[in-house]
Design a protein around this motif. Structure first.
Motif, mmCIF file in Angstrom:
data_model
loop_
_atom_site.group_PDB
_atom_site.id
_atom_site.type_symbol
_atom_site.label_atom_id
_atom_site.label_comp_id
_atom_site.label_asym_id
_atom_site.label_seq_id
_atom_site.Cartn_x
_atom_site.Cartn_y
_atom_site.Cartn_z
ATOM 1 N N ASP A 176 0.834 -1.205 0.000
ATOM 2 C CA ASP A 176 0.000 0.000 0.000
ATOM 3 C C ASP A 176 0.868 1.254 0.000
ATOM 4 O O ASP A 176 0.585 2.224 -0.721
ATOM 5 N N THR A 238 -7.273 4.128 6.644
ATOM 6 C CA THR A 238 -8.505 4.336 5.891
ATOM 7 C C THR A 238 -9.401 5.352 6.587
ATOM 8 O O THR A 238 -9.593 5.290 7.806
ATOM 9 N N ALA A 251 -10.598 2.419 0.841
ATOM 10 C CA ALA A 251 -10.089 1.045 0.933
ATOM 11 C C ALA A 251 -11.019 0.080 0.223
ATOM 12 O O ALA A 251 -12.216 0.318 0.090
ATOM 13 N N THR A 260 -5.581 -0.120 0.889
ATOM 14 C CA THR A 260 -5.848 1.297 1.131
ATOM 15 C C THR A 260 -5.176 2.150 0.059
ATOM 16 O O THR A 260 -4.050 1.851 -0.352
#
Length: 282
Positions: A176, A238, A251, A260
């Motif tokens: 992420d 998030t 997300a 996310t």
């Protein structure tokens, strides 16, 4: 799940603390932990630890011509303790009891018992399937042409970068951060990236992995906590503002992980479908 930065800092600390230390005995309270039986685990008694390193997300404890290859899976931790664990400790999977009274302990949180270890001739480590099938190491980043060839696949970037056969060391947390750093959607396909985007992604991997290690060197000190204080900007955030643009982080929820991202910078302003809600509406 421990990923490259967490395993690298663990290997550094253990290498410094254990090199030259003799093993008094070795035990495997976890009944399914050891994936090899020859040589037997008790053959480590009397040997000296000659180093600790890693391959991808797997620590390797070297003991001369024998080595322990360890896979932490999602909930394992390899830690050094000043005292020895009780054999009734339900978290203990593998114990190396040292001659100086300390203990190197593979622990696993939860009940699944998925963490494992193999005792192999040191010369066989790199040819073992778990190591031989790894892609290039995520840090230091591989050469651009090697990286470009590895990700040239019709797969979404999020699972592609987490595939250890493609590039070794990245998991759910850091992917992420990497994709946010590169301003790329987790649902872009690897073979859909232009040359400039490939270079940007490679540089993002190198930057995120590279700056995390000095962070750990500073905040972890000589300890090996159960959970390292991960300097995450996006993952687990998030609903909070994007650190760059202020847009609310969104997300996509899967069965076993959450992806996310920043809609403004990664998906062209689109908020992707929340799969939890989609399932409820079926």
């Amino acid at each position: 799940m421990p990923e490259l930065p967490e395993v690298e800092i663990t290997a550094r600390r253990l290498n410094s603390a254990l090199t030259g230390t003799a093993v008094e005995s070795a035990l495997a309270p976890g009944m399914v932990t050891m994936k090899t039986f020859d040589p037997p685990l008790d053959s480590l008694a009397g040997r000296q630890i000659t180093g600790v390193r890693r391959a991808g997300k797997m620590p390797i404890v070297e003991l001369g011509d024998l080595s322990l290859l360890i896979h932490l899976m999602s909930a394992g931790r390899l830690q050094l303790f000043d005292t020895r664990a009780s054999l009734r400790d339900k978290r203990s999977r593998l114990l190396l009891r040292l001659a100086d009274g300390r203990e190197l302990r593979l622990r696993e949180f939860g009940t699944q018992q998925r963490a494992w270890a193999k005792l192999l001739p040191s010369e066989a480590i790199d040819t073992d399937e778990a190591v031989a099938t790894l892609g290039p190491e995520a840090w230091p980043a591989p050469p651009l042409d090697e990286f470009a060839a590895a990700i040239d696949q019709p797969r979404h970037l999020h699972p592609l970068l987490r595939d250890q056969r493609v590039i070794a060391g990245i998991g759910r947390s850091w992917v992420d951060e990497i994709l946010w750093e590169a301003k790329l959607s987790p649902f872009r396909q690897g073979n859909d990236l232009g040359e400039e985007e490939i270079e940007t992604l490679r540089d993002a991997i190198d930057d995120v992995m590279g700056r995390t290690l000095p962070h750990y060197e500073e905040v972890v000190g000589d300890s090996l906590p159960d959970k390292s204080p991960m300097p995450l900007k996006v993952h687990r955030h998030t609903g909070e503002p994007c650190p760059r643009c202020g847009e609310t982080l969104a997300a996509v929820f899967f069965k076993d992980h959450v992806t996310t991202y920043c809609p403004a910078e990664q998906t062209g302003g689109r908020v992707l479908k929340d799969r939890r809600l989609s399932r409820l509406l079926k």
